[in-house]
Design an enzyme around this catalytic site. Structure first.
Site, mmCIF file in Angstrom:
data_model
loop_
_atom_site.group_PDB
_atom_site.id
_atom_site.type_symbol
_atom_site.label_atom_id
_atom_site.label_comp_id
_atom_site.label_asym_id
_atom_site.label_seq_id
_atom_site.Cartn_x
_atom_site.Cartn_y
_atom_site.Cartn_z
ATOM 1 C CG ASP A 36 32.488 69.148 61.263
ATOM 2 O OD1 ASP A 36 31.389 68.586 61.319
ATOM 3 O OD2 ASP A 36 33.483 68.620 60.716
ATOM 4 C CD GLN A 108 36.044 78.979 57.372
ATOM 5 O OE1 GLN A 108 35.194 79.043 56.515
ATOM 6 N NE2 GLN A 108 36.823 77.924 57.496
ATOM 7 C CG ASN A 109 36.260 77.522 64.185
ATOM 8 O OD1 ASN A 109 35.561 77.265 63.210
ATOM 9 N ND2 ASN A 109 37.281 76.778 64.547
ATOM 10 C CG ASP A 111 35.560 77.596 68.810
ATOM 11 O OD1 ASP A 111 36.529 78.385 68.812
ATOM 12 O OD2 ASP A 111 35.568 76.523 68.179
ATOM 13 C CG HIS A 126 32.431 83.067 59.359
ATOM 14 N ND1 HIS A 126 32.573 81.771 58.925
ATOM 15 C CD2 HIS A 126 32.539 83.829 58.246
ATOM 16 C CE1 HIS A 126 32.759 81.755 57.609
ATOM 17 N NE2 HIS A 126 32.751 82.993 57.176
ATOM 18 C CB CYS A 137 17.832 99.845 71.025
ATOM 19 S SG CYS A 137 18.499 98.703 72.269
ATOM 20 C CB CYS A 160 14.440 98.457 73.650
ATOM 21 S SG CYS A 160 15.042 97.369 72.334
HETATM 22 P P1 CNA Z 1 32.825 72.459 57.811
HETATM 23 O O1 CNA Z 1 32.297 72.797 56.473
HETATM 24 O O2 CNA Z 1 31.941 71.722 58.755
HETATM 25 O O3 CNA Z 1 34.180 71.629 57.581
HETATM 26 C C1 CNA Z 1 34.905 71.106 58.661
HETATM 27 C C2 CNA Z 1 35.994 70.224 58.099
HETATM 28 O O4 CNA Z 1 36.806 69.813 59.184
HETATM 29 C C3 CNA Z 1 35.461 68.960 57.415
HETATM 30 O O5 CNA Z 1 35.958 68.909 56.097
HETATM 31 C C4 CNA Z 1 36.004 67.791 58.273
HETATM 32 O O6 CNA Z 1 36.482 66.730 57.502
HETATM 33 C C5 CNA Z 1 37.162 68.434 58.996
HETATM 34 N N1 CNA Z 1 37.392 67.890 60.337
HETATM 35 C C6 CNA Z 1 36.490 67.596 61.301
HETATM 36 N N2 CNA Z 1 37.105 67.130 62.406
HETATM 37 C C7 CNA Z 1 38.432 67.082 62.107
HETATM 38 C C8 CNA Z 1 39.584 66.667 62.822
HETATM 39 N N3 CNA Z 1 39.506 66.189 64.079
HETATM 40 N N4 CNA Z 1 40.792 66.763 62.215
HETATM 41 C C9 CNA Z 1 40.903 67.216 60.936
HETATM 42 N N5 CNA Z 1 39.839 67.627 60.211
HETATM 43 C C10 CNA Z 1 38.614 67.574 60.793
HETATM 44 O O7 CNA Z 1 33.338 73.757 58.600
HETATM 45 P P2 CNA Z 1 34.068 75.041 58.023
HETATM 46 O O8 CNA Z 1 34.762 75.662 59.168
HETATM 47 O O9 CNA Z 1 34.814 74.778 56.789
HETATM 48 O O10 CNA Z 1 32.802 75.902 57.599
HETATM 49 C C11 CNA Z 1 32.724 77.151 57.920
HETATM 50 C C12 CNA Z 1 31.579 77.435 58.879
HETATM 51 C C13 CNA Z 1 31.438 76.453 60.012
HETATM 52 C C14 CNA Z 1 31.874 78.722 59.535
HETATM 53 O O11 CNA Z 1 30.863 79.635 59.254
HETATM 54 C C15 CNA Z 1 31.914 78.465 61.042
HETATM 55 O O12 CNA Z 1 31.414 79.556 61.727
HETATM 56 C C16 CNA Z 1 31.064 77.291 61.226
HETATM 57 N N6 CNA Z 1 31.209 76.506 62.463
HETATM 58 C C17 CNA Z 1 32.028 76.911 63.486
HETATM 59 C C18 CNA Z 1 32.132 76.168 64.633
HETATM 60 C C19 CNA Z 1 33.003 76.619 65.777
HETATM 61 O O13 CNA Z 1 33.076 77.822 66.050
HETATM 62 N N7 CNA Z 1 33.706 75.689 66.435
HETATM 63 C C20 CNA Z 1 31.414 74.962 64.743
HETATM 64 C C21 CNA Z 1 30.571 74.581 63.686
HETATM 65 C C22 CNA Z 1 30.492 75.373 62.547
#
Ligand code: CNA
Length: 254
Positions: A36, A108-109, A111, A126, A137, A160
């Site tokens: 994350d 927000q992911n 993946d 996102h 292009c 391009c």
């Molecule tokens: P963040 O700000 O990194 O928050 C992630 C949260 O998840 C934290 O508060 C952690 O405590 C919690 N967390 C981590 N692991 C666990 C778990 N196993 N169980 C429970 N809670 C957990 O990420 P957000 O998503 O809030 O921020 C948004 C951003 C991160 C977006 O723009 C995403 O695109 C971006 N992002 C996406 C990915 C992905 O697609 N997998 C990876 C990294 C970042």
């Protein structure tokens, strides 16, 4: 699990809800091996230690990417190189849908793990890694068109000569239009599940937290957030543990 009473309350909420909104963040995918952003062992700390950048967020900023795409693609190479599968929690959400619940995933992911798990109604606020565009292009590419180039450690360019950028929303870019049109209307649901997000990234976290005043909610996040007091059931727990326990309890009663 910290509090059985809260777990039973959450199970009752899921049981009686027909329409459920799921708001997921990077924390739902950490057990798949994707870091994350903000956890102590998350991407920002990894980037600070391993990349020479003015500040870690620069790697996801559009202006910086246009000047210097190498760090972003180097990071992407490390992710594409892994064998990544959905977690128990992604699978739990797909299972709830199979049981007849109407599940809208707002993630927000980028993946694509909700799709792989089998969820049907997904809004990627996102963007996605699955497609990409030339910044000159505007030609469209599928991830498969540029995957090998990225894995070789090379920045992909269009015929391009333009730089190719995955369709993930960088800092400095707007969210997809469908996100604004969705939140323009009053959102209706019986329950909202907030899973693995620090709720720090605007504007989407603002859209979601505004709904908390009207709709019951369950939040599962390892760390505290500034909205903890506004949710109905809070679990500072690992999402896979929550999913496994809830799945087991619901399987007997749905
Ligand atoms: P963040 O700000 O990194 O928050 C992630 C949260 O998840 C934290 O508060 C952690 O405590 C919690 N967390 C981590 N692991 C666990 C778990 N196993 N169980 C429970 N809670 C957990 O990420 P957000 O998503 O809030 O921020 C948004 C951003 C991160 C977006 O723009 C995403 O695109 C971006 N992002 C996406 C990915 C992905 O697609 N997998 C990876 C990294 C970042």
């Amino acid at each position: 699990m910290q509090n059985n009473q809260t777990l039973f309350e959450a199970i009752e909420l899921i049981k009686k809800s027909e329409e459920i909104i799921v708001f997921s963040g990077a924390g739902i995918s950490t057990k798949s091996g994707i870091l994350d952003f903000r956890s102590s062992d998350g991407l920002y700390n990894h980037i600070s230690s391993n990349y020479d950048l003015p500040y870690p967020e620069a790697i996801f900023e559009l202006d910086y990417f246009i000047e210097n795409p190498k760090p972003f693609y180097n990071l992407a190479m490390g992710i594409l190189d892994q064998y990544i599968r959905p977690t128990k929690c992604h699978e739990f959400l797909a299972w709830l849908e199979e049981q007849g619940k109407q599940i809208k995933i707002i993630t927000q992911n980028s993946d694509m793990l909700h799709q792989v798990a089998g969820s049907q109604d997904i809004m990627e606020c996102h963007g996605t890694f699955n497609s990409a565009h030339c910044l000159e292009c505007e030609s469209e590419f599928h991830l498969d068109d540029i995957r090998d180039t990225i894995l070789e450690g090379t920045v992909p360019y269009c015929d391009c000569g333009g730089l190719i950028k995955p369709d993930v929303v960088f800092f400095g870019e707007d969210l997809p239009e469908e996100v604004y049109s969705y939140f323009e209307k009053e959102v209706e649901a019986d329950l909202i599940l907030i899973l693995g997000t620090s709720l720090n990234v605007l504007p989407i976290s603002k859209f979601i937290t505004e709904i908390l005043e009207r709709i019951p909610s369950i939040m599962v996040n390892l760390e505290a957030t500034q909205y903890d007091k506004e949710v109905t059931c809070l679990f500072n727990e690992d999402l896979n543990e929550f999913a496994e326990l809830s799945w087991g309890l619901l399987e007997k009663s749905l």
